[in-house]
Motif scaffolding. Structure first.
Motif, PDB file in Angstrom:
ATOM      1  N   ARG A 120       0.835  -1.212   0.000  1.00 55.89           N
ATOM      2  CA  ARG A 120       0.000   0.000   0.000  1.00 55.89           C
ATOM      3  C   ARG A 120       0.866   1.257   0.000  1.00 55.89           C
ATOM      4  O   ARG A 120       0.637   2.183  -0.782  1.00 55.89           O
ATOM      5  CB  ARG A 120      -0.903  -0.008   1.238  1.00 55.89           C
ATOM      6  N   VAL A 121       1.895   1.271   0.837  1.00 59.05           N
ATOM      7  CA  VAL A 121       2.779   2.436   0.946  1.00 59.05           C
ATOM      8  C   VAL A 121       3.520   2.683  -0.373  1.00 59.05           C
ATOM      9  O   VAL A 121       3.593   3.809  -0.860  1.00 59.05           O
ATOM     10  CB  VAL A 121       3.784   2.250   2.110  1.00 59.05           C
ATOM     11  N   PHE A 122       4.034   1.614  -0.980  1.00 53.38           N
ATOM     12  CA  PHE A 122       4.816   1.774  -2.210  1.00 53.38           C
ATOM     13  C   PHE A 122       3.962   2.094  -3.430  1.00 53.38           C
ATOM     14  O   PHE A 122       4.482   2.602  -4.424  1.00 53.38           O
ATOM     15  CB  PHE A 122       5.675   0.539  -2.475  1.00 53.38           C
ATOM     16  N   ALA A 123       2.673   1.817  -3.355  1.00 52.41           N
ATOM     17  CA  ALA A 123       1.786   2.128  -4.477  1.00 52.41           C
ATOM     18  C   ALA A 123       1.818   3.627  -4.795  1.00 52.41           C
ATOM     19  O   ALA A 123       1.632   4.030  -5.935  1.00 52.41           O
ATOM     20  CB  ALA A 123       0.366   1.682  -4.166  1.00 52.41           C
ATOM     21  N   ASP A 124       2.072   4.435  -3.772  1.00 49.23           N
ATOM     22  CA  ASP A 124       2.113   5.897  -3.952  1.00 49.23           C
ATOM     23  C   ASP A 124       3.467   6.410  -4.430  1.00 49.23           C
ATOM     24  O   ASP A 124       3.609   7.595  -4.706  1.00 49.23           O
ATOM     25  CB  ASP A 124       1.790   6.603  -2.623  1.00 49.23           C
ATOM     26  N   HIS A 125       4.464   5.529  -4.465  1.00 50.25           N
ATOM     27  CA  HIS A 125       5.830   5.990  -4.737  1.00 50.25           C
ATOM     28  C   HIS A 125       6.495   5.139  -5.817  1.00 50.25           C
ATOM     29  O   HIS A 125       7.281   4.246  -5.531  1.00 50.25           O
ATOM     30  CB  HIS A 125       6.659   5.954  -3.460  1.00 50.25           C
ATOM     31  N   PRO A 126       6.176   5.391  -7.081  1.00 49.79           N
ATOM     32  CA  PRO A 126       6.729   4.571  -8.170  1.00 49.79           C
ATOM     33  C   PRO A 126       8.255   4.630  -8.240  1.00 49.79           C
ATOM     34  O   PRO A 126       8.846   5.688  -8.055  1.00 49.79           O
ATOM     35  CB  PRO A 126       6.104   5.181  -9.430  1.00 49.79           C
ATOM     36  N   GLY A 127       8.866   3.478  -8.479  1.00 55.03           N
ATOM     37  CA  GLY A 127      10.311   3.416  -8.687  1.00 55.03           C
ATOM     38  C   GLY A 127      11.149   3.325  -7.428  1.00 55.03           C
ATOM     39  O   GLY A 127      12.353   3.118  -7.496  1.00 55.03           O
ATOM     40  N   VAL A 128      10.514   3.458  -6.259  1.00 58.39           N
ATOM     41  CA  VAL A 128      11.290   3.464  -5.013  1.00 58.39           C
ATOM     42  C   VAL A 128      11.777   2.059  -4.660  1.00 58.39           C
ATOM     43  O   VAL A 128      12.887   1.886  -4.174  1.00 58.39           O
ATOM     44  CB  VAL A 128      10.471   4.070  -3.853  1.00 58.39           C
ATOM     45  N   SER A 129      10.965   1.041  -4.947  1.00 62.74           N
ATOM     46  CA  SER A 129      11.318  -0.324  -4.535  1.00 62.74           C
ATOM     47  C   SER A 129      12.633  -0.793  -5.151  1.00 62.74           C
ATOM     48  O   SER A 129      13.349  -1.591  -4.566  1.00 62.74           O
ATOM     49  CB  SER A 129      10.200  -1.308  -4.880  1.00 62.74           C
ATOM     50  N   ALA A 130      12.982  -0.270  -6.335  1.00 64.13           N
ATOM     51  CA  ALA A 130      14.233  -0.663  -6.991  1.00 64.13           C
ATOM     52  C   ALA A 130      15.459  -0.221  -6.199  1.00 64.13           C
ATOM     53  O   ALA A 130      16.554  -0.735  -6.395  1.00 64.13           O
ATOM     54  CB  ALA A 130      14.293  -0.072  -8.400  1.00 64.13           C
ATOM     55  N   HIS A 131      15.269   0.722  -5.272  1.00 67.32           N
ATOM     56  CA  HIS A 131      16.394   1.261  -4.499  1.00 67.32           C
ATOM     57  C   HIS A 131      16.442   0.730  -3.062  1.00 67.32           C
ATOM     58  O   HIS A 131      17.265   1.178  -2.274  1.00 67.32           O
ATOM     59  CB  HIS A 131      16.320   2.790  -4.483  1.00 67.32           C
ATOM     60  N   LEU A 132      15.582  -0.218  -2.751  1.00 66.93           N
ATOM     61  CA  LEU A 132      15.525  -0.696  -1.366  1.00 66.93           C
ATOM     62  C   LEU A 132      16.800  -1.417  -0.953  1.00 66.93           C
ATOM     63  O   LEU A 132      17.146  -1.437   0.209  1.00 66.93           O
ATOM     64  CB  LEU A 132      14.327  -1.631  -1.176  1.00 66.93           C
ATOM     65  N   GLY A 133      17.495  -2.010  -1.905  1.00 71.76           N
ATOM     66  CA  GLY A 133      18.719  -2.740  -1.576  1.00 71.76           C
ATOM     67  C   GLY A 133      19.969  -1.878  -1.594  1.00 71.76           C
ATOM     68  O   GLY A 133      21.079  -2.388  -1.485  1.00 71.76           O
ATOM     69  N   ASP A 134      19.792  -0.558  -1.741  1.00 70.88           N
ATOM     70  CA  ASP A 134      20.964   0.327  -1.844  1.00 70.88           C
ATOM     71  C   ASP A 134      21.791   0.368  -0.563  1.00 70.88           C
ATOM     72  O   ASP A 134      22.946   0.721  -0.580  1.00 70.88           O
ATOM     73  CB  ASP A 134      20.529   1.756  -2.216  1.00 70.88           C
ATOM     74  N   GLY A 135      21.175   0.015   0.568  1.00 74.56           N
ATOM     75  CA  GLY A 135      21.919  -0.037   1.835  1.00 74.56           C
ATOM     76  C   GLY A 135      21.895   1.288   2.571  1.00 74.56           C
ATOM     77  O   GLY A 135      21.600   2.333   2.015  1.00 74.56           O
ATOM     78  N   GLY A 136      22.199   1.205   3.861  1.00 76.85           N
ATOM     79  CA  GLY A 136      22.313   2.407   4.671  1.00 76.85           C
ATOM     80  C   GLY A 136      20.994   2.961   5.176  1.00 76.85           C
ATOM     81  O   GLY A 136      20.954   4.047   5.746  1.00 76.85           O
ATOM     82  N   SER A 137      19.910   2.238   4.981  1.00 77.56           N
ATOM     83  CA  SER A 137      18.615   2.736   5.425  1.00 77.56           C
ATOM     84  C   SER A 137      18.320   2.276   6.845  1.00 77.56           C
ATOM     85  O   SER A 137      18.272   1.083   7.136  1.00 77.56           O
ATOM     86  CB  SER A 137      17.504   2.246   4.492  1.00 77.56           C
ATOM     87  N   ILE A 138      18.129   3.237   7.747  1.00 80.37           N
ATOM     88  CA  ILE A 138      17.800   2.928   9.144  1.00 80.37           C
ATOM     89  C   ILE A 138      16.447   2.223   9.204  1.00 80.37           C
ATOM     90  O   ILE A 138      16.273   1.228   9.899  1.00 80.37           O
ATOM     91  CB  ILE A 138      17.776   4.226   9.983  1.00 80.37           C
ATOM     92  N   GLU A 139      15.492   2.754   8.451  1.00 82.85           N
ATOM     93  CA  GLU A 139      14.154   2.161   8.443  1.00 82.85           C
ATOM     94  C   GLU A 139      14.163   0.792   7.777  1.00 82.85           C
ATOM     95  O   GLU A 139      13.423  -0.106   8.183  1.00 82.85           O
ATOM     96  CB  GLU A 139      13.161   3.094   7.740  1.00 82.85           C
TER      97      GLU A 139
END
Length: 194
Positions: free
Chosen positions: A82-101
Motif C-alpha cells: 500500500r505504501v509503495f503504491a504511492d511511490h513509483p520506482g522506489v522499490s528498486a532502491h531498497l537494496g541500496d543499503g544504509g537505510s535505518i528504516e
C-alpha cells in the motif's frame, strides 16, 4: 527545513519516480536555488536515502498480539504494498543499503520468522525470498499504472486481465504459494518430530 525538503522530494517522487528526483527538480518544486538544497542534502544519494527512509517509516511491524507469524507477515507485506503504491520506482532502491528504516523492517521480519520456528540461517533465506517477491509485486503494481492504452503485445496486464482472478487475488495466491513453499522447505524437519 529538512522536513519541508523531504516532503517536497516525496511530491516530486510521486510525480516522476525516484530515478528522476534530482536537486534541480527539487529546487524547482520548492522555488529555491539548487544550492539551497545542498545545505540539507549534500548529494543526490543522500537525498534518495532520506526519501526511502521516510517512505519505509510508514510501514508498521505488527505486534505479537495481532496474530500468528503468518498473519503478521501478511499484514506487513500488505502495508508495504500500500505504501509503495504511492511511490513509483522506489522499490528498486531498497537494496541500496544504509537505510535505518530498512534495517528496522528487516529486523522485524526476521523476528517474526524466528517466532514461526525458522532457524536464524533459514530466516535469512526466507527474508531474501519474501523481499524478492515483495519488490517484484510492487514493480508489477507500478507497471500496471503505466501500461499504455491500446498496447496489443502480451503485457502482464493483458495476461492477468484474461485470468479469472483479480490482481488482488493473484497477489494473495502468489503470497500463499511463497509462504507454503518456505514452510515446506524449512519447517518440514521440525514437523516430522511433532
Amino acid at each position: 527545513s529538512k522536513h519541508r525538503v523531504v516532503e517536497a522530494a516525496l511530491r516530486v517522487t510521486r510525480e516522476v519516480g525516484l530515478d528522476n528526483l534530482s536537486m534541480r527538480a527539487l529546487a524547482r518544486e520548492l522555488n529555491v536555488p539548487p544550492m539551497t538544497i545542498y545545505h540539507y542534502a549534500p548529494s543526490r544519494e543522500y537525498l534518495h536515502a532520506l526519501v526511502i527512509d521516510d517512505i519505509l517509516s510508514e510501514i508498521r511491524i505488527p505486534s505479537p498480539d495481532e496474530g500468528d507469524w503468518e498473519e503478521r507477515l501478511r499484514k506487513l507485506h500488505s502495508d508495504a504494498r500500500r505504501v509503495f503504491a504511492d511511490h513509483p520506482g522506489v522499490s528498486a532502491h531498497l537494496g541500496d543499503g544504509g537505510s535505518i528504516e530498512g534495517a528496522r523492517l528487516a529486523d522485524g521480519v526476521l523476528a517474526i520468522l524466528a517466532e514461526g520456528g525458522f532457524s536464524p540461517e533459514d530466516a535469512v533465506v526466507c527474508f531474501a525470498t519474501l523481499f524478492t517477491f515483495m519488490t517484484g509485486q510492487i514493480d508489477l503494481d507500478a507497471m500496471s499504472h503505466f501500461v499504455a492504452d491500446g498496447v496489443s503485445t502480451a503485457t502482464l496486464d493483458n495476461v492477468t486481465n484474461s485470468s479469472r482472478f483479480s490482481r488482488e487475488e493473484l497477489f494473495e495466491l502468489g503470497y500463499d504459494a511463497v509462504i507454503e513453499g518456505l514452510k515446506r522447505k524449512f519447517l518440514r524437519l521440525s514437523l516430522i518430530h511433532i
